[in-house]
Design an enzyme around this catalytic site. Structure first.
Site, PDB file in Angstrom:
ATOM      1  N   MET A 293       0.826  -1.214   0.000  1.00  0.00           N
ATOM      2  CA  MET A 293       0.000   0.000   0.000  1.00  0.00           C
ATOM      3  C   MET A 293       0.860   1.264   0.000  1.00  0.00           C
ATOM      4  O   MET A 293       0.628   2.196  -0.766  1.00  0.00           O
ATOM      5  CB  MET A 293      -0.926  -0.006   1.222  1.00  0.00           C
ATOM      6  CG  MET A 293      -1.993  -1.065   1.203  1.00  0.00           C
ATOM      7  SD  MET A 293      -3.261  -0.804  -0.061  1.00  0.00           S
ATOM      8  CE  MET A 293      -4.169   0.576   0.638  1.00  0.00           C
TER       9      MET A 293
ATOM     10  N   ASP B  22      12.646   2.387   4.250  1.00  0.00           N
ATOM     11  CA  ASP B  22      11.963   1.111   4.407  1.00  0.00           C
ATOM     12  C   ASP B  22      13.025   0.052   4.661  1.00  0.00           C
ATOM     13  O   ASP B  22      14.188   0.211   4.261  1.00  0.00           O
ATOM     14  CB  ASP B  22      11.156   0.759   3.148  1.00  0.00           C
ATOM     15  CG  ASP B  22      10.163  -0.371   3.387  1.00  0.00           C
ATOM     16  OD1 ASP B  22       8.981  -0.069   3.631  1.00  0.00           O
ATOM     17  OD2 ASP B  22      10.567  -1.553   3.329  1.00  0.00           O
TER      18      ASP B  22
ATOM     19  N   LEU C 107       2.784   1.592   8.522  1.00  0.00           N
ATOM     20  CA  LEU C 107       3.499   0.488   9.157  1.00  0.00           C
ATOM     21  C   LEU C 107       2.534  -0.582   9.665  1.00  0.00           C
ATOM     22  O   LEU C 107       1.342  -0.313   9.839  1.00  0.00           O
ATOM     23  CB  LEU C 107       4.349   1.038  10.310  1.00  0.00           C
ATOM     24  CG  LEU C 107       5.397   2.086   9.873  1.00  0.00           C
ATOM     25  CD1 LEU C 107       5.930   2.856  11.063  1.00  0.00           C
ATOM     26  CD2 LEU C 107       6.530   1.406   9.116  1.00  0.00           C
TER      27      LEU C 107
ATOM     28  N   THR D 197      -2.805   1.185  10.320  1.00  0.00           N
ATOM     29  CA  THR D 197      -3.991   0.782  11.076  1.00  0.00           C
ATOM     30  C   THR D 197      -3.537   0.384  12.469  1.00  0.00           C
ATOM     31  O   THR D 197      -2.973  -0.699  12.666  1.00  0.00           O
ATOM     32  CB  THR D 197      -4.714  -0.397  10.394  1.00  0.00           C
ATOM     33  OG1 THR D 197      -5.083  -0.016   9.062  1.00  0.00           O
ATOM     34  CG2 THR D 197      -5.974  -0.767  11.168  1.00  0.00           C
TER      35      THR D 197
ATOM     36  N   LYS E 176     -11.057   3.405  11.481  1.00  0.00           N
ATOM     37  CA  LYS E 176     -10.481   2.362  10.634  1.00  0.00           C
ATOM     38  C   LYS E 176     -10.639   0.979  11.234  1.00  0.00           C
ATOM     39  O   LYS E 176     -11.029   0.036  10.534  1.00  0.00           O
ATOM     40  CB  LYS E 176      -8.999   2.662  10.380  1.00  0.00           C
ATOM     41  CG  LYS E 176      -8.270   1.588   9.552  1.00  0.00           C
ATOM     42  CD  LYS E 176      -8.864   1.414   8.163  1.00  0.00           C
ATOM     43  CE  LYS E 176      -8.249   0.241   7.414  1.00  0.00           C
ATOM     44  NZ  LYS E 176      -6.867   0.450   7.016  1.00  0.00           N
TER      45      LYS E 176
ATOM     46  N   ASN F 111     -12.691  -2.155   9.712  1.00  0.00           N
ATOM     47  CA  ASN F 111     -12.053  -3.417   9.363  1.00  0.00           C
ATOM     48  C   ASN F 111     -12.590  -4.586  10.168  1.00  0.00           C
ATOM     49  O   ASN F 111     -12.603  -5.720   9.685  1.00  0.00           O
ATOM     50  CB  ASN F 111     -10.537  -3.299   9.518  1.00  0.00           C
ATOM     51  CG  ASN F 111      -9.915  -2.615   8.319  1.00  0.00           C
ATOM     52  OD1 ASN F 111     -10.588  -1.866   7.614  1.00  0.00           O
ATOM     53  ND2 ASN F 111      -8.637  -2.829   8.079  1.00  0.00           N
TER      54      ASN F 111
ATOM     55  N   LYS G 122      -4.608  -8.804  12.700  1.00  0.00           N
ATOM     56  CA  LYS G 122      -4.154  -7.728  13.595  1.00  0.00           C
ATOM     57  C   LYS G 122      -5.227  -6.671  13.766  1.00  0.00           C
ATOM     58  O   LYS G 122      -5.501  -6.210  14.877  1.00  0.00           O
ATOM     59  CB  LYS G 122      -2.860  -7.132  13.052  1.00  0.00           C
ATOM     60  CG  LYS G 122      -2.302  -5.964  13.855  1.00  0.00           C
ATOM     61  CD  LYS G 122      -2.715  -4.599  13.311  1.00  0.00           C
ATOM     62  CE  LYS G 122      -2.190  -4.375  11.898  1.00  0.00           C
ATOM     63  NZ  LYS G 122      -2.501  -2.983  11.416  1.00  0.00           N
TER      64      LYS G 122
END
Length: 305
Positions: free
Chosen positions: A11, A30, A64, A95, A170, A174, A239
């Protein structure tokens, strides 16, 4: 504007590219050298640490996997806050839970910086086209400063309230989206095992309250085609649901349906499917029951003799 981006995976990579396309000077970090190389080739600068990203930026975006990663990358000894100037802004688009979001934000404000939470909705396809849904929380002045960067990545923007409310929105979303998907896999398995076809169940459910966007959009693109190539990974979906269920516990009740979905995904992860798309959950059920829930190719009518 000088922008930093940390976390340029499935993403974050296309999101960062759209920030670059928006005319902003971009510095990236990264753990994947390949991910960094792709952005550098497109015109970004590479940094060796999150602190270097902060020092090179007015605004730093983080994307992340887990709350602890955000806290470490932003507030760690070599983190963003160690390099970011006073008045700088961190936009966390990960998230995570609202408690961690507010704790990190409060610490930044004590140091003269700001934080905006803006997790995203939709898919990697929308990340590539810059048409994500943005769920934004924070102080109004900080949000206003962050908007030129946010507009590079999303077209549907919802202002949810003060600090942490974007993250609350969020994980609420989800939790619902993922539990619906898990429920779909169970219902379709029952139907197929009982002799129904996927096509019949879809036709009937389109006329009932059983119809949902997972059946209409997500599953036809992946699960119903037999495709569990990496997209929304099982481990990340798990998660998100875990965070929502933990939040429910902190608010005073048990999220029983959510915990059931979490258990289903944990079982898939135990089978080594954590990195696969959530479509893999249906394939686990197929294997367990000896069935196949897939779209069948249309029959070609025979020509008249």
């Amino acid at each position: 504007m000088k922008v930093g981006f940390i976390g340029i995976g499935v993403m974050g990579g296309p999101m960062a590219l759209n920030v670059l396309k928006g005319g902003h000077e971009l510095t990236v970090f990264d753990r994947s050298p390949e991910a960094v190389a792709r952005l550098v080739e497109a015109g970004a600068k590479a940094a060796a640490t999150p602190k270097e990203v902060g020092a090179a930026s007015d605004i730093v975006v983080t994307m992340l996997p887990e709350p602890q990663h955000v806290e470490a990358v932003v507030l760690g000894d070599d983190g963003v806050a160690a390099g970011l100037r006073k008045g700088g802004i961190v936009i966390d688009m990960s998230t995570i839970d609202p408690q961690t979001s507010r704790r990190v934000g409060d610490t930044l404000r004590e140091r003269g910086m700001e934080m905006v939470d803006s997790p995203v909705g939709k898919t990697s396809e929308h990340a590539a086209t810059g048409t994500l849904t943005l769920m934004v929380g924070g102080n109004p002045a900080a949000i206003e400063q962050a908007m030129p960067v946010l507009k590079c990545m999303g077209t549907d923007t919802f202002f949810c309230g003060g600090p942490g409310t974007g993250h609350a929105m969020k994980i609420t979303n989800n939790l619902l989206a993922t539990t619906i998907m898990v429920a779909n896999t169970e219902a379709l398995a029952i139907g197929i095992k009982s002799g129904l076809t996927l096509e019949l169940m879809q036709e009937v459910m389109r006329t009932t309250m059983g119809w949902n966007q997972q059946l209409a959009v997500a599953m036809p693109k992946k699960a119903f085609l037999g495709d569990d190539s990496p997209g929304f990974a099982v481990k990340l979906a798990c998660k998100d649901v875990r965070l929502a269920c933990d939040l429910a516990k902190n608010l005073g009740f048990d999220a029983l349906v959510g915990r059931g979905a979490q258990k289903t995904m944990e079982q898939a992860m135990e089978q080594g499917l954590g990195e696969r798309d959530t479509a893999a959950l249906m394939f686990v059920r197929e294997k367990q029951l000896g069935i196949e829930v897939r779209q069948k190719p249309a029959e070609v009518p025979r020509k008249a003799a």
